[in-house]
Design a protein around this motif. Structure first.
Motif: not given
Length: 824
Positions: A547-555
């Motif tokens: 919430n309130g942050g940027k999306a992060v994608t795993s390997a």
């Protein structure tokens, strides 16, 4: 299934036994009063009570089924709280009244016998109906908690059958049960179960956002306990304790259990044991002149018996040999010390001090009951709850419906000759019984401690590892997908644990297309949630959106051949829906302009006193508004003013708040004058003008578009096609056609997005849309009039309902396909 059956089994057994005992008292009272001809009245009341209970359960079920998601949770949570209140009150009432409600029922029946059949039917109906309603409510809540009705219904059926068998055995005098102990033990167990139902109800209210704190978890053991393991299933099914509980759940569970169980146990212990009673031997019980000694008279005065009969003048009191261990019959102490004693025969010490009824002429043995009229009328009630009851005299057989409790002994009649001393000397007192081996709170404490102990041992033995080899994936903004390795093909369960500091949306995606295989919404920091997905051949990765942050994608990891193809959902963003939303806003604005023209025409007709023309112009205006159904949610208060119904209005048709199309419809087709309806038409035109002016400023949630593709026709099925929206015009099918037009407009705008995600949906929807439109238009005559819904043949009605139902099934996947996801 059977893990969910225990709570309902217990409530079925207990409530069934209570109701059965009441029926036993009713029947036995009539039999002993030689009123067997009145038995059908009792059974009529009982049958009516059963019917009411089943109807109540059906109302709860169908009401919940017709509510949207969050409303269902709020409804279920509220009824869970009501069920806890009823169960708690029932437990305390039975503990307090078990000894006396037999006499109360008999008094009511005796009074009803003199007041006609209706009163007797009402007596049995009310007595049994209360138990039935409590049972229906508790069964419904346990079924909701279990997520299935098969287990709770099976448990309740078994409990009711056993209760019926017990009541038959008690009535036929072939079985003896200590009811006081039975209701005390089952009461303690029910309090523990009710605490779990209370916690479940609070969780429902949190999920419905009625109560805050839905993501504030007190503990989360889902990473350590397999949610489908047998021990978790049993504890969750019986006690409603889950591996993941919020602070509110834990708080109300502990507070309810501590307060209610303490009061219950204290109430059971509060039944004071009988005071020692002086025991007088048979040899010294009488003085030379036949009177009772002063000491014995004092003992009798200290232990009065309500309703004891007064001996005839000149009659000697019956004196019995005393037993050293005798105490007052029916005391709570006796019941706890001796499970088989029940309300055993009154102690001989007390009997020696009670006046007896005159013996019949000829030396025949008389009854030694303190009050013969209060002899046992049912095995369970009189044997266990009536402290004044004793067995009949020697030689007098017990009749059906008058059994004695376990441990009850027949009193010996007074001897005609000199009595030999066989009791302790005068002044001896009754010896106290052996103390209890365990405290009273042992059983309820064990019921709470044992499941917790099992859970703790399991966690310790597991060493913090997930049960059944379930993969644990740690997610956070800093490290999304830690511990994720290539899964095996097939249906897989992932334990997703949020190790970050923010609540997050977690997705299992295809990193190439961003298609979503599974998702967990709103996972709070420090908690673990389950994600179930079917894995096939392809690439997989985790996407974390705090919430309130940027999306992060795993390997990404790759699952090789052999897994087969799996359909994933391509995520939709607000940007994807921006163009369809803009086009639909234009469509609504144009529709409102057309609506303005048609409502002014209707107003002119009524101002000119042209009622026939007004009836013709009313329908085009109303169907024009109905075709804008997807925008109802943005119209706010305008919708109630323009198209409101009488539902919820205290004054009904005459309520000042009843305005708009349906108010004018009612007047046009119920003979009201144009002068009466002209003010309503003027107000309608003004409301439409205000709506069009306000609409460009109204917020239109893009997520509403996919939802409305299904909701418009769902509302049509519940309103127009059920006859609930007609006020005299009989044009429900015309409104249904307008709702179909509005749905088709939405599908035209959204079909490119739908086809990209599932190409099979739109063709199937088109097939059933055309069929439904044909069935509706078939009911329109050449002159433009419509067949009223209640005039349709049964065949046409069934075809139309079936077609709309199937169309709704085909439309159902669209809201899920076009749900806005942060993974996009």
């Amino acid at each position: 299934m059977w893990d969910d059956a225990f709570p309902s089994f217990l409530i079925g057994l207990r409530e069934g036994l209570e109701a059965g005992l009441i029926v036993s008292v009713l029947v036995a009272t009539l039999v002993r009063s030689d009123q067997r001809a009145r038995l059908p009245h009792v059974w009529t009341g009982v049958a009516a009570a059963i019917g009411l209970s089943m109807s109540f359960g059906a109302v709860l079920t169908f009401t919940a089924a017709n509510l949207p998601g969050k409303s269902q949770e709020a409804f279920g949570g509220t009824l869970s709280l009501v069920a806890v209140v009823f169960v708690t009150a029932m437990v305390f009432w039975m503990r307090r009244s078990a000894r006396t409600f037999s006499g109360e029922i008999k008094q009511k029946v005796t009074a009803a016998l003199g007041m006609g059949a209706g009163v007797l039917i009402a007596t049995s109906f009310l007595a049994v109906g209360r138990e039935g309603l409590e049972t229906a409510l508790f069964l419904w809540t346990t079924a909701q908690a279990a997520g299935s009705s098969s287990g709770p219904l099976a448990g309740a059926a078994v409990g009711l059958l056993i209760a019926a068998a017990l009541c038959w055995g008690l009535y036929r005098r072939v079985l003896h049960i200590n009811l006081t102990r039975f209701f005390s033990i089952t009461g303690a167990v029910l309090i523990v179960i009710a605490a779990g139902v209370l916690g479940y109800g609070m969780r429902d209210l949190q999920e419905a956002t009625v109560i805050p704190g839905g993501t504030s978890y007190a503990f989360d053991l889902s990473a350590h306990l397999d949610p489908v393991s047998w021990y978790v299933t049993v504890v969750q099914g019986t006690l409603n304790l889950t591996p993941q509980m919020t602070w509110l759940q834990v708080g109300v569970y502990g507070a309810y259990l501590a307060i209610v169980m303490t009061l219950f146990v204290r109430g059971v212990r509060g039944a004071a044991p009988a005071k020692p009673v002086p025991v007088v031997s048979a040899a010294v019980a009488e003085t030379s002149d036949g009177s009772v000694p002063v000491g014995l008279a004092a003992a009798v005065a200290a232990e009065p018996t309500a309703g004891a009969s007064v001996p005839a003048e000149g009659t000697k009191p019956v004196v019995l040999a005393a037993t050293p261990a005798a105490t007052r019959a029916g005391s709570a102490a006796d019941l706890d010390r001796d499970p088989g004693a029940g309300s055993a025969a009154a102690s001989t010490a007390v009997e020696a001090g009670r006046p007896a009824a005159p013996a019949p002429a000829g030396g025949e043995s008389g009854s030694v009951s303190a009050d013969a009229d209060k002899a046992a009328t049912s095995a369970a009630i009189e044997a266990e709850a009536d402290p004044s009851a004793t067995s009949a005299a020697d030689g007098e057989p017990a009749s059906e419906g008058e059994p004695t409790a376990e441990g009850e002994k027949s009193a010996e009649p007074a001897a005609s000759g000199p009595e030999k001393p066989s009791a302790p000397a005068e002044g001896a007192v009754a010896t106290p019984s052996t103390p209890r081996r365990f405290p009273r709170w042992t059983v309820p404490a064990a019921l709470v401690a044992v499941p917790a102990l099992i859970a703790g041992i399991t966690i310790a033995a597991g060493g913090g590892k997930p049960a059944s080899g379930t993969a644990v994936v740690e997610v956070s903004a800093a490290d999304c997908g830690k511990g994720f390795t290539a899964p095996k093909p097939g249906r897989q369960t992932f334990q997703v644990r949020n190790t970050g500091s923010r609540t997050s949306e977690i997705y299992l995606i295809d990193p190439v297309s961003n298609a979503v295989y599974g998702e967990v919404e709103g996972i709070a920091p420090g908690t673990t949630r389950v994600l179930i997905a079917t894995v096939g051949t392809g690439s997989y990765a985790w996407r974390c959106v705090p919430n309130g942050g940027k999306a992060v994608t795993s390997a990404a990891v790759r699952v090789g051949a052999g897994g087969g193809s799996v359909q994933a959902v391509l995520p939709v963003s607000e940007k994807d829906l921006a163009a369809p939303l803009a086009a639909y806003r234009t469509y609504v604005d144009q529709g409102l302009a057309d609506l303005q023209t048609k409502t002014r025409t209707l107003q002119s007709d009524l101002d000119a006193d042209k009622l026939d023309q007004a009836r013709k112009d009313w329908l085009p205006a109303h169907t024009q508004y109905a075709s804008l159904g997807a925008a109802y949610g943005t119209f706010a208060d305008f919708d109630a003013k323009i198209n409101g119904r009488t539902a919820g209005l205290a004054g009904g048709i005459d309520d000042p708040a009843f305005t708009g199309f349906h108010r004018i419809e009612y007047g046009l087709w119920h003979g009201q004058s144009a002068a009466t309806l002209a003010p309503y038409a003027k107000q309608l035109a003004a409301d439409v003008d205000a709506l069009r002016k306000d609409f460009p400023k109204q917020d239109f949630d893009p997520a509403d578009l996919p939802l409305r593709t299904h909701e418009i026709l769902e509302n049509t099925l519940h309103r127009e096609l059920s006859g609930n929206a007609d006020y005299g015009s009989g044009t429900e099918l015309a409104t249904t056609g307008a709702n179909l037009d509005g749905t088709r407009e939405l599908l035209t705008l959204l079909s490119p997005l739908i086809d990209k995600r599932n190409a099979k949906v739109i063709p199937a929807v088109d097939t059933w849309m055309r069929r439904t439109e044909q069935l509706v238009l078939a009911q329109r005559a050449e002159d433009g009039t419509w067949t009223p819904l209640d005039k349709l043949s049964d065949t046409d009605r069934q075809r139309l309902d079936g077609s709309v139902g199937q169309l709704l099934e085909e439309l159902a996947p669209i809201p899920d396909l076009l749900e806005i996801r942060k993974a996009a």
